[in-house]
Design an enzyme around this catalytic site. Structure first.
Site, PDB file in Angstrom:
ATOM      1  N   ASP A  33       0.451  -0.839  -0.193  1.00  0.00           N
ATOM      2  CA  ASP A  33      -0.227   0.314  -0.071  1.00  0.00           C
ATOM      3  C   ASP A  33       0.486   1.527   0.414  1.00  0.00           C
ATOM      4  O   ASP A  33       2.014   0.958   0.775  1.00  0.00           O
ATOM      5  CB  ASP A  33      -0.821   0.208   1.156  1.00  0.00           C
ATOM      6  CG  ASP A  33      -1.466   0.649   0.970  1.00  0.00           C
ATOM      7  OD1 ASP A  33      -3.072   0.176   1.068  1.00  0.00           O
ATOM      8  OD2 ASP A  33      -1.705   2.370   1.000  1.00  0.00           O
ATOM      9  N   HIS A  49     -11.161  -7.560 -13.290  1.00  0.00           N
ATOM     10  CA  HIS A  49     -11.129  -5.952 -13.108  1.00  0.00           C
ATOM     11  C   HIS A  49     -12.937  -6.422 -11.921  1.00  0.00           C
ATOM     12  O   HIS A  49     -13.615  -7.160 -12.885  1.00  0.00           O
ATOM     13  CB  HIS A  49     -11.709  -5.011 -13.323  1.00  0.00           C
ATOM     14  CG  HIS A  49     -12.594  -3.514 -12.772  1.00  0.00           C
ATOM     15  ND1 HIS A  49     -11.897  -3.186 -12.414  1.00  0.00           N
ATOM     16  CD2 HIS A  49     -14.024  -2.923 -12.264  1.00  0.00           C
ATOM     17  CE1 HIS A  49     -12.635  -1.798 -11.715  1.00  0.00           C
ATOM     18  NE2 HIS A  49     -13.857  -2.486 -11.812  1.00  0.00           N
ATOM     19  N   ASN A  88     -12.690  -3.102   2.323  1.00  0.00           N
ATOM     20  CA  ASN A  88     -14.065  -1.869   2.196  1.00  0.00           C
ATOM     21  C   ASN A  88     -14.801  -2.411   0.743  1.00  0.00           C
ATOM     22  O   ASN A  88     -14.670  -2.420  -0.402  1.00  0.00           O
ATOM     23  CB  ASN A  88     -13.612  -0.778   2.503  1.00  0.00           C
ATOM     24  CG  ASN A  88     -12.791  -0.368   3.620  1.00  0.00           C
ATOM     25  OD1 ASN A  88     -13.104  -0.949   4.671  1.00  0.00           O
ATOM     26  ND2 ASN A  88     -11.377  -0.450   3.845  1.00  0.00           N
ATOM     27  N   HIS A  99     -12.132  -1.187  -6.841  1.00  0.00           N
ATOM     28  CA  HIS A  99     -11.227  -2.702  -7.586  1.00  0.00           C
ATOM     29  C   HIS A  99     -10.995  -3.452  -6.179  1.00  0.00           C
ATOM     30  O   HIS A  99     -10.214  -3.252  -5.430  1.00  0.00           O
ATOM     31  CB  HIS A  99     -10.035  -2.220  -8.949  1.00  0.00           C
ATOM     32  CG  HIS A  99      -9.543  -3.542  -8.589  1.00  0.00           C
ATOM     33  ND1 HIS A  99      -9.065  -3.707 -10.590  1.00  0.00           N
ATOM     34  CD2 HIS A  99      -9.448  -4.822  -8.648  1.00  0.00           C
ATOM     35  CE1 HIS A  99      -8.520  -4.302 -11.139  1.00  0.00           C
ATOM     36  NE2 HIS A  99      -8.205  -5.453  -9.311  1.00  0.00           N
ATOM     37  N   HIS A 101      -9.596  -4.973  -3.369  1.00  0.00           N
ATOM     38  CA  HIS A 101      -9.160  -5.694  -3.040  1.00  0.00           C
ATOM     39  C   HIS A 101      -8.674  -5.606  -1.448  1.00  0.00           C
ATOM     40  O   HIS A 101      -9.805  -5.323  -0.584  1.00  0.00           O
ATOM     41  CB  HIS A 101      -8.222  -4.082  -3.265  1.00  0.00           C
ATOM     42  CG  HIS A 101      -9.021  -3.076  -2.334  1.00  0.00           C
ATOM     43  ND1 HIS A 101      -9.591  -2.353  -3.060  1.00  0.00           N
ATOM     44  CD2 HIS A 101      -8.785  -2.532  -0.763  1.00  0.00           C
ATOM     45  CE1 HIS A 101      -9.957  -1.131  -2.668  1.00  0.00           C
ATOM     46  NE2 HIS A 101      -9.063  -1.434  -1.437  1.00  0.00           N
TER      47      HIS A 101
HETATM   48  P1  5GP Z   1      -9.908   1.335   0.626  1.00  0.00           P
HETATM   49  O1  5GP Z   1      -9.815   2.588   0.969  1.00  0.00           O
HETATM   50  O2  5GP Z   1     -10.324   1.444  -1.175  1.00  0.00           O
HETATM   51  O3  5GP Z   1     -10.062   0.365   0.921  1.00  0.00           O
HETATM   52  O4  5GP Z   1      -8.189   1.104   0.101  1.00  0.00           O
HETATM   53  C1  5GP Z   1      -7.514   2.038  -1.740  1.00  0.00           C
HETATM   54  C2  5GP Z   1      -5.744   1.741  -0.639  1.00  0.00           C
HETATM   55  O5  5GP Z   1      -5.006   1.548  -1.731  1.00  0.00           O
HETATM   56  C3  5GP Z   1      -5.610   2.419   0.437  1.00  0.00           C
HETATM   57  O6  5GP Z   1      -5.111   2.335   1.619  1.00  0.00           O
HETATM   58  C4  5GP Z   1      -4.309   3.626  -0.343  1.00  0.00           C
HETATM   59  O7  5GP Z   1      -3.423   3.584   0.097  1.00  0.00           O
HETATM   60  C5  5GP Z   1      -4.068   3.253  -1.801  1.00  0.00           C
HETATM   61  N1  5GP Z   1      -3.510   3.756  -2.700  1.00  0.00           N
HETATM   62  C6  5GP Z   1      -4.556   4.280  -3.183  1.00  0.00           C
HETATM   63  N2  5GP Z   1      -3.465   4.590  -4.403  1.00  0.00           N
HETATM   64  C7  5GP Z   1      -2.026   4.258  -3.851  1.00  0.00           C
HETATM   65  C8  5GP Z   1      -1.002   4.213  -5.315  1.00  0.00           C
HETATM   66  O8  5GP Z   1      -1.486   4.629  -6.315  1.00  0.00           O
HETATM   67  N3  5GP Z   1      -0.369   2.270  -5.838  1.00  0.00           N
HETATM   68  C9  5GP Z   1      -0.387   1.507  -4.242  1.00  0.00           C
HETATM   69  N4  5GP Z   1       0.494   0.775  -3.966  1.00  0.00           N
HETATM   70  N5  5GP Z   1      -1.846   1.937  -2.948  1.00  0.00           N
HETATM   71  C10 5GP Z   1      -2.999   3.084  -3.631  1.00  0.00           C
HETATM   72 ZN    ZN Z   2     -10.069  -2.081 -12.298  1.00  0.00          ZN
END
Ligand code: 5GP
Ligand code: ZN
Length: 118
Positions: A33, A49, A88, A99, A101
Site C-alpha cells: 500500500d 476487475h 472495504n 477494484h 482489494h
Molecule cells: P480503500 O480505501 O479503497 O479500502 O483502499 C485503497 C487503498 O489503496 C488505500 O489504502 C491507499 O493507500 C491505496 N492506494 C491508493 N492509491 C495507490 C497507489 O497508487 N499505489 C498503491 N500501492 N496503493 C494505493
Molecule cells: Zn480495475
C-alpha cells in the site's frame, strides 16, 4: 482480462503505474500500500476487475485471492504473530478504489476488534 480504463488498480495490473509487487500469479497481484497503516500493509487484488467483494466473483478468482493472502502473510513474516484482512465495500466503509482489494495488515499489535483499522 476485463480492464476498466479509469481504474487505478487495473493500471497497476497492466504495469502502467508502478507498484512494489510482493506476489504475483496468473490471477492475483499483491503490492505494498502506498500509505501503509501498519508495518506490513499489502493489497491483494484479482487481476480481473471487480468493483468490490460484493461483485459476482468467479470461484477461481475467489480461491486464488484466499490462497494469495496466506502466501503473502507467510512471505511477509506475519503469519505467526497474526494479521488482519479487511476489504472495504461502498461509501459507509470509505472504499476509495473501486477494484476489489484485500488489505493484509500486520507487524504490530492491533486494537481488539477496532473496525476502523485498515
Ligand atoms: P480503500 O480505501 O479503497 O479500502 O483502499 C485503497 C487503498 O489503496 C488505500 O489504502 C491507499 O493507500 C491505496 N492506494 C491508493 N492509491 C495507490 C497507489 O497508487 N499505489 C498503491 N500501492 N496503493 C494505493
Ligand atoms: Zn480495475
Amino acid at each position: 482480462m476485463t480492464r476498466e480504463d479509469d481504474c487505478l488498480f487495473c493500471k497497476i495490473v497492466a504495469g502502467d503505474i508502478p507498484s512494489e509487487i510482493v506476489y504475483e500469479d496468473d490471477r492475483v497481484l499483491a503490492f505494498k500500500d502506498i500509505s501503509p497503516m501498519m508495518p506490513v500493509h499489502v493489497l491483494v487484488i484479482p487481476k480481473e476487475h471487480y468493483s468490490s467483494i460484493d461483485a459476482d466473483i468467479a470461484p477461481e478468482d475467489a480461491s486464488a485471492l484466499m490462497e494469495a493472502v496466506s502466501k503473502v502473510a507467510h512471505d511477509q513474516g506475519i503469519a505467526e504473530s497474526g494479521y488482519r484482512v479487511i476489504t472495504n465495500v461502498g461509501d459507509d466503509a470509505c472504499q476509495s478504489v473501486h477494484h476489489l482489494h484485500l488489505h493484509v495488515l500486520g507487524g504490530e499489535k492491533m486494537n481488539d476488534g477496532d473496525p476502523s483499522v485498515r
